[in-house]
Design a protein around this motif. Structure first.
Motif, mmCIF file in Angstrom:
data_model
loop_
_atom_site.group_PDB
_atom_site.id
_atom_site.type_symbol
_atom_site.label_atom_id
_atom_site.label_comp_id
_atom_site.label_asym_id
_atom_site.label_seq_id
_atom_site.Cartn_x
_atom_site.Cartn_y
_atom_site.Cartn_z
ATOM 1 N N LYS A 158 1.206 -2.010 -6.487
ATOM 2 C CA LYS A 158 0.171 -1.127 -7.036
ATOM 3 C C LYS A 158 0.001 0.096 -6.147
ATOM 4 O O LYS A 158 -0.013 1.235 -6.627
ATOM 5 N N TYR A 159 -0.137 -0.115 -4.832
ATOM 6 C CA TYR A 159 -0.344 1.007 -3.918
ATOM 7 C C TYR A 159 0.905 1.882 -3.824
ATOM 8 O O TYR A 159 0.808 3.107 -3.746
ATOM 9 N N GLN B 223 0.918 4.107 -6.807
ATOM 10 C CA GLN B 223 -0.053 5.192 -6.651
ATOM 11 C C GLN B 223 0.484 6.274 -5.713
ATOM 12 O O GLN B 223 0.284 7.467 -5.960
ATOM 13 N N ALA C 142 -4.118 5.426 -1.133
ATOM 14 C CA ALA C 142 -3.061 4.457 -1.419
ATOM 15 C C ALA C 142 -2.271 4.128 -0.155
ATOM 16 O O ALA C 142 -1.939 2.959 0.088
ATOM 17 N N CYS D 38 -4.453 1.894 2.028
ATOM 18 C CA CYS D 38 -4.532 0.530 1.498
ATOM 19 C C CYS D 38 -3.231 -0.238 1.756
ATOM 20 O O CYS D 38 -3.265 -1.412 2.148
ATOM 21 N N SER D 39 -2.118 0.412 1.553
ATOM 22 C CA SER D 39 -0.829 -0.221 1.807
ATOM 23 C C SER D 39 -0.691 -0.573 3.289
ATOM 24 O O SER D 39 -0.266 -1.682 3.643
ATOM 25 N N LYS E 248 0.779 -4.629 -3.144
ATOM 26 C CA LYS E 248 1.692 -3.674 -2.503
ATOM 27 C C LYS E 248 2.341 -2.765 -3.552
ATOM 28 O O LYS E 248 2.415 -1.552 -3.367
#
Length: 76
Positions: free
Chosen positions: A12-13, A16, A54, A57-58, A10
């Motif tokens: 990381k995204y 981004q 991002a 993905c989150s 989480k």
């Protein structure tokens, strides 16, 4: 489920997303950025794609966690 792994993903995204937002803001508002990039539209496309991926993905991780909660399983 390994909460640390979920949290790391989480974060990381989210990082981004923040980076892409910052870059898009600079590209759209700071004329200095235009001079440094001869193909400004290519840069806008690049950072918009990074932002969209991002966010997707989150959202996918959130969906995964919600699905597990609905199934009564351990959530991250």
């Amino acid at each position: 489920m390994n909460n640390k792994l979920y949290n790391a993903a989480k974060i990381k995204y989210e990082a981004q997303v923040e980076e892409a937002l910052a870059m898009l803001d600079m590209l759209f508002t700071q004329t200095v950025m235009v001079g440094e990039h001869t193909d400004i539209l290519k840069e806008v496309d690049k950072w918009t794609t990074i932002l969209a991926e991002a966010l997707d993905c989150s959202d996918a991780l959130d969906h995964f966690a919600a699905q597990r909660r609905e199934e009564g399983l351990e959530t991250p």
